[in-house]
Design a protein around this motif. Sequence first.
Motif, mmCIF file in Angstrom:
data_model
loop_
_atom_site.group_PDB
_atom_site.id
_atom_site.type_symbol
_atom_site.label_atom_id
_atom_site.label_comp_id
_atom_site.label_asym_id
_atom_site.label_seq_id
_atom_site.Cartn_x
_atom_site.Cartn_y
_atom_site.Cartn_z
ATOM 1 N N ASN A 209 3.716 -13.825 28.027
ATOM 2 C CA ASN A 209 4.964 -13.386 28.652
ATOM 3 C C ASN A 209 5.341 -11.988 28.184
ATOM 4 O OD1 ASN A 209 5.316 -15.685 30.173
ATOM 5 N ND2 ASN A 209 6.575 -16.729 28.645
ATOM 6 N N ASN B 282 2.904 -9.539 29.741
ATOM 7 C CA ASN B 282 3.180 -9.330 31.164
ATOM 8 C C ASN B 282 4.402 -8.448 31.381
ATOM 9 O OD1 ASN B 282 1.004 -10.779 32.218
ATOM 10 N ND2 ASN B 282 2.078 -12.729 32.045
ATOM 11 N N GLN C 194 -1.188 -13.457 37.879
ATOM 12 C CA GLN C 194 0.028 -12.688 37.613
ATOM 13 C C GLN C 194 -0.189 -11.207 37.906
ATOM 14 O OE1 GLN C 194 0.436 -14.188 33.598
ATOM 15 N NE2 GLN C 194 2.356 -15.201 34.113
ATOM 16 N N THR D 174 -0.326 -10.790 41.805
ATOM 17 C CA THR D 174 0.976 -11.035 42.419
ATOM 18 C C THR D 174 1.886 -9.824 42.279
ATOM 19 O OG1 THR D 174 0.764 -13.389 41.930
ATOM 20 C CG2 THR D 174 2.971 -12.564 42.423
ATOM 21 N N GLU D 175 1.862 -9.208 41.129
ATOM 22 C CA GLU D 175 2.728 -8.046 40.910
ATOM 23 C C GLU D 175 2.134 -6.789 41.535
ATOM 24 O OE1 GLU D 175 6.356 -6.608 39.524
ATOM 25 O OE2 GLU D 175 5.549 -8.661 39.530
#
Length: 1513
Positions: free
Chosen positions: A1383, A1386, A1441, A1444-1445
């Motif tokens: 987290n 990211n 992730q 997606t970003e």
Amino acid sequence: MAAVYSGISLKLKSKTTSWEDKLKLAHFAWISHQCVLPNKEQVLLDWAGQSLVAFYKKKLELKEDVVERLWIYIDGILRSKKLQNVLKNGKTVNLQLSLVKIINERIAEFSPLGPQRNVCAVLSCCQGILSTPSLAVVYTARQELMVALLSQLCWAACRQPEGAVVAPLFEVIHLALGHYLLIQQQQVNPRRAFGEMTGHLLQPCLVLRHLLSGGAWARAGHGQPRQALGRDLRGQIEAMLRGGAFQPELLPSYKEELLEQQQANTKMGAIKTVLAPLGTVIGKLVDPGYCQPGLHAAVVAGSVPLLYKLFLDSYFCEGSQLLCFQVLPRLFDCLRMSHLQEEQPGALPMPDWTAELLAVEQLLTTVASTGVYNVAADRIRHGEAQFRFYRRLAELLLKCSQAPVPAWFRCLQVLVSLNHLVLEPDLGDLLASAWIGAEVTDSRTRKAQEALLHTLFQTYVKLRQVPRLFEEVLGVICRPAAEVRTPLVLALGPSAVLRECLLELPPSQVLDTWSLLLDKFQSSVLPDLRGDTDVALKALSLSSLLHCVMCNMRTLDSGTPLPVVRRMQCVMERMLRVLLQPLLDLLPDPSGPEPELWLQKACDCVLLLSCTWAQVDTMLSLNCSWYHAVSEAPTGVALESPNRPSLLPGIETYQWKKIEKATGQVKSLGRYCLEQLYLQKMKRTLMQTGFQSEEALRTLGSDAAYILGSGRESLAQSTAASWDGQVTTVSMLTYPVAHWHLIVSNLTILLPYLCPGDVRYLAGVLLRTVQMHKGQEGSADEEPNITLGKVSEALLHNPLFPEMQSLHSAFLLCLSTQCTSILCAGARSHPGILQQQLPWLFEKDSIDVAHWENTFTKVGPDGVEARGELAQNFLALVRGDFPIQLEAEQLESLLGLLEVIAALELDSLLSPCHMHYFLLLLSMAVAKLGDSCSLSLTLQFLMTCYRLLGCLQRGKSARSVLKVMYISDIFEIILTSLFKASSGLLIDSDDSSWLELLQVIGTLLEQLLQVLVQGKLSMALNFGKIIAFLSRCQECSAATACGQLGAQHPLGRQVLLVSLTKLCQVLGPFVQGRKRHEAPDVLPGLLLQAGAALHLCAAGGPWGRPPHAAFLSAVSVLLEADVGQHCGCRGTESVQLSHAAFCRSVFSQVLSDLPALAGSPQAFPAAVRFLTLFLLAPELHPKEESVFTSTLHSVRKVLADTAVPVQVSQDIESHFGALFTQMLEVGTTEDFRTVMRCILQGLDVRNVWTADLPAILSALSLTKLLLACPFGGEKASLFWRACPQIVTALTLQNREACQEHPVPLGVIRRVLDVLAALLRRGEESISNPHHVGLAFSILLTVPLDHLKPAEYGSIFRSMHSVLFSVLQCHPQVMLKAIPSFLNCFNRLLFSVMHEGRQKDKGSTDDLPVVVECARLVERMYSHIAARAEDVTVFSPFMVAQYVTEAQKVTLYPAVKRLLQEGIYLIMDLCIEPDVQFLRASLPPGVRDAFKELHSDYVKYHKTSREGERRYAV
């Protein structure tokens, strides 16, 4: 008050109430809470809407002002939070259908030429309706209203002129398109969707898309849509076109129309067949009535590739190639260029050609990238239908040649890559139009041409048909010329392409090509060359081509098959026999003052071929033992004859004289090639065993002189022309550059055989061209080609230049001569007197200088050394009126020459040259400067002179100066001059330029003293004289009446202080160190005298508050010397006590002024060094107070300053490192407890609540300093017992800081830095994983949005450092809390993507910061991937992730490249089931992004990684 509003409905409908009162009542009724009306929102909206409907239907007369206020009133209600809250609560508000129609009508009437009073309000109302779902139902429920609205909005936008678009128009279009796309997706009747799209939306949307992408709006100027909004609108339009015109249900109709096959077995259910859908779309596209003719052509050209791409995206699959191709001719026929077979090519203007050729390029590129064209399938199954179309297109492109347009070249390139047979029948025309006859000047067009030629040549290389290609090339070159001159065949780009092609060919094919060229020469050139300029130009083109073939083929070696070598031997002999000899025989003797043009070109041709032949012959003889050089002299023959030798075998001398006479009048290609021939002959001579014979040396000297003299006249005329390095591009303009490049590139061959006069000439040219380059440096650096200045500059910086001793010495002499001439121009006395005073200025040769130098090493009849006499005479000139005065113009000229001197390696000069330059630079430095010299120019000149003197004294010949002067004399000359110069400088003592000059002077003085110490050269005498002189200066400084030396001036006192400081720095370690027993007995006493003088000078101030940097450096040196003397000497108590008292007073002053000194980059390091030295001398510590405590208190005050910038604070902490280390070494455990107590008190969260920011900053910086220092034992135990309390305090400090507004970034950055250092230092000491886990909670709360670039980079680096510390030093904690770790990571990744996105407006100044952060992310990916066994299970989620970003933004290429390199490492950990899982589980848009990412991964990363693994051990 309720009664007041009880009849508001009646009053609003009453005809007796004025409209002014109605509007006021309606406004108050809306905003007032006391107005109680049933369904108030609906009532007021209905009243305003009915009023507007009545007005527009001519049932009611209203003023324009009232109408506008009614629109604004409706807009206010629609956008109000009150209405939004009402709708959220479930209440229904309906809009009148008549009002919606009125809105559509108003937008339809909107024109840039008409009134626009209500336009913004109407558009704002429409935006309010569409942005509220419950209100937008009025449009979505009635599809025809939405279609009409969207059509009118698009037409309204298309009608707007540049810079005059109404602001909310594009936002409304964006909303309307979004709603229509939802309607279109839910449409169950494809025929209706197709009809709506083609009947109402196709034309306006295509025009709008063109204006958004390629029209004037693409610049996004004032009033235009933002880049991101424009991109979104184009995407929506393309989605609408795909969903309307290319639905899956329409595929049978397209097949029926295009393939003419009845789909009888196709079941379409209830869907009716749409007849000719492509024809309908094309009909709407080519209809000329929907926009202006000029715009219409551009819209069609931009829309044709889009429609084809959408068709392929919707319908292309294996087996549908013919269907997809059939669309291509139909769409191509929409372009005007497709109908030019009967018309003239000039019927289309250049902008239309550009647009349509771009469209054709996109069409062909789409075909090539999707695999629509398969050569075998087209020939076997479809009767070459596609091939015939491409042939027709190729014929059209070549018939209507458009060489100025880059897209024209790219279209041909794609056709070649599709199938070379498409262009094979017209290969000659292609070569003529695209290469040999093309006049290409623009760089973009040049790149496109090179790409086409590269593709063409590579295709024929793969087909092994290069000779076939060259046949066409030769045929084109030898075509009858329509004009007198033929353009140059081989420019730099085509030559590079041809070179790459030839290197890939086997020797046999190169020899075939070579033979073709010889045959063409024999058949087409030689018979008609005499007197024919056109044939001579063709011969030169063929020569350029043959030169390229011969010079760029793969060389033969001893491993080459013997038949190939024999064939090469035959070709070389044949070329000499059938080409070179006949060409030379054809050339007549030039009769006029200037030869005819055909003769000039013929000479260029024969010399280019002769030069190339000689080079290839020599190269082959060296590399291949089977090859026998044709040019080798027969055995037993003398190496050279007395007459001028023949440059080629079998060519008589009179023929060369004839050519030399012709080329001597025109300096161009022929002259350059003749120089190359002579150079080649010199190389052949040097390879012979008897090259050192007298006859050979005479010949070598003659050849070298000829090469140098050939271009002497051209080099005399300075030219700024540039040359691309190609032999074939040498012209009269570029000949000087090529000639100078030839000489400089072969200096090692030419120099040994040049006479001294020629060497001096070379040195003069070198200096002149270097100075010219300095003057043109700004523009010259942007020029990629070769210039005179660039060649000379490269030679000047070449490490081999000093090895060329003759040229190097001549260049130095030339430099010194120019400097001397400028100095003599400033002489204020007769030249004869100046020669007696400064004799070294008038020596013209290093031999004379060496002889002159030796005269000063002898002792005169009176026992006085001549060098002492010279120094005293020079010193008298410096003290008095120096005979040279320089003005501003002379100073600038000298600075230019000094810049050239600085580029040389002064540390490698020979002794005479070193001594000469030392005296020359010293004469410049002490010269008197006129009133016209500005302060900045004066300081720059002095700084340059003394810096160069310092460079000289670092060299191997530093002691040579001592042959003419003692060190003490030089010391006195320099300081005397500086005292005089400083007294006339109106500058502040803290000025950065002055401080830099002091630093340069100090370095020079230190180097002079080091020479004295290292050589042990009369140290007692020299140091005694230096100290005596400085003592006299000190006395003059103390007596204000004595101003002879200028030492009493503040700047002079600084010079004196610097000199005393350097004296103590050099003398102190020598006396106190391990060589003390080697020092004379008198030196310790001299050191004490120097220390006393330094003490008096430093104490004699005033030095101001805070103290000056020079003062602090001097006191530090005094303290160091004093401590050393105290340790080694006894019996000097009084001196030491006085120094001790002085040092204590300075210590107190530094402690009190340390916060003020923090902003000075010079004074602060000196102050910290003094404090460090003071701590090392316990005998100086005052007994009444603790030095540790007082120093700690002062350090905390500096660290607590909130006004210090980030970079300065980091520098301060780095300077404090050594001091704090020393403090911990001398401090006790109780002192360490004091430090810990200060840290814990400063980190107390109550300081945040009381806003005591200085205490927090001080504690954080103190903790960081402490962690950087070594400590152990009881101190380490104390610290690690307090570690949990520190980590908890850091967490609380960070949490509180992140909640403040504005966020105190200084606190957050320091918290992160301390946390990272704590985690690294506590790798073995922090045992509780909870304390490490607290780092994740800190990282998750740090703000990364809305930061300036510098702040963002600083915070990002600190966060990355914390995360990296966890990963490297606490891996077990990371593995147990890997979700938290990911987290945090990211957060960094997503912030880089956000900051690295391509923004609509603004500069890219902050891009380097983001790129650096992206590099850190990529490194973190690599560290994570290194723990493959631990993180493999999480790798697909990390990829998900990322994708997606990433699909939300468009990144700058530099940022995207780094992030992709990182995620590729994670994808290495993914196995095939992971990839399938991602493809199945990701949302549609993200899935496409992942497919693209995975495709790039396989193509670029995985392949190279497997290749590396193949060669890994």
